[in-house]
Design a protein around this motif. Structure first.
Motif, short mmCIF file in Angstrom:
data_model
loop_
_atom_site.label_atom_id
_atom_site.label_comp_id
_atom_site.label_asym_id
_atom_site.label_seq_id
_atom_site.Cartn_x
_atom_site.Cartn_y
_atom_site.Cartn_z
N SER A 60 25.41 -80.20 71.99
CA SER A 60 26.44 -80.03 73.01
C SER A 60 26.02 -78.99 74.05
CB SER A 60 27.78 -79.65 72.38
OG SER A 60 27.76 -78.32 71.90
N TYR A 61 25.31 -77.96 73.60
CA TYR A 61 24.82 -76.95 74.54
C TYR A 61 23.59 -77.46 75.30
CZ TYR A 61 28.03 -73.42 72.84
OH TYR A 61 29.16 -72.73 72.52
N THR A 63 22.80 -80.38 76.24
CA THR A 63 23.10 -81.41 77.23
C THR A 63 24.10 -80.97 78.28
OG1 THR A 63 24.76 -82.33 75.74
CG2 THR A 63 22.55 -83.30 75.64
N ASP A 64 24.56 -79.74 78.22
CA ASP A 64 25.55 -79.23 79.17
C ASP A 64 24.86 -78.70 80.43
OD1 ASP A 64 27.69 -78.11 80.48
OD2 ASP A 64 28.06 -76.54 79.01
#
Length: 98
Positions: A60-61, A63-64
């Motif tokens: 999640s981090y 790809t942010d």
């Protein structure tokens, strides 16, 4: 000068992202580490849930885009400081249990 070389885009900034993501997901890192230590060789089977939670948190981090820009800004600041002083910022060593 905020132009980035290939190695900065593909290696150095992602390295900062990995380190920061590990810090931000430290609770999941600790849960996975604890499970692995308690389980031993069966960790592949028994720690799937912890591993999945850890991977989901890290991805999640990774790809942010906002997180990437934040890490890029941090890198550029470090690079600017190095170019001005010639002194490399020492990396803080994380404890081995994190």
């Amino acid at each position: 000068n905020s132009k980035l070389r290939h190695v900065e885009k593909d290696v150095l900034i992602p390295q900062i992202m990995r380190e920061r993501a590990k810090e931000l997901c430290s609770d999941k890192v600790q849960a996975f580490t604890k499970c692995c230590k308690e389980t031993g060789f069966l960790m592949v089977v028994k720690c799937r849930q912890e591993n999945t939670a850890l991977k989901d948190c890290l991805v999640s981090y990774y790809t942010d885009p906002a997180f990437y820009e934040e890490c890029k800004t941090e890198y550029l600041k470090q690079r600017e400081e190095y170019r001005a002083t010639g002194i490399k910022k020492k990396k803080q060593k994380l404890p081995s249990n994190v």
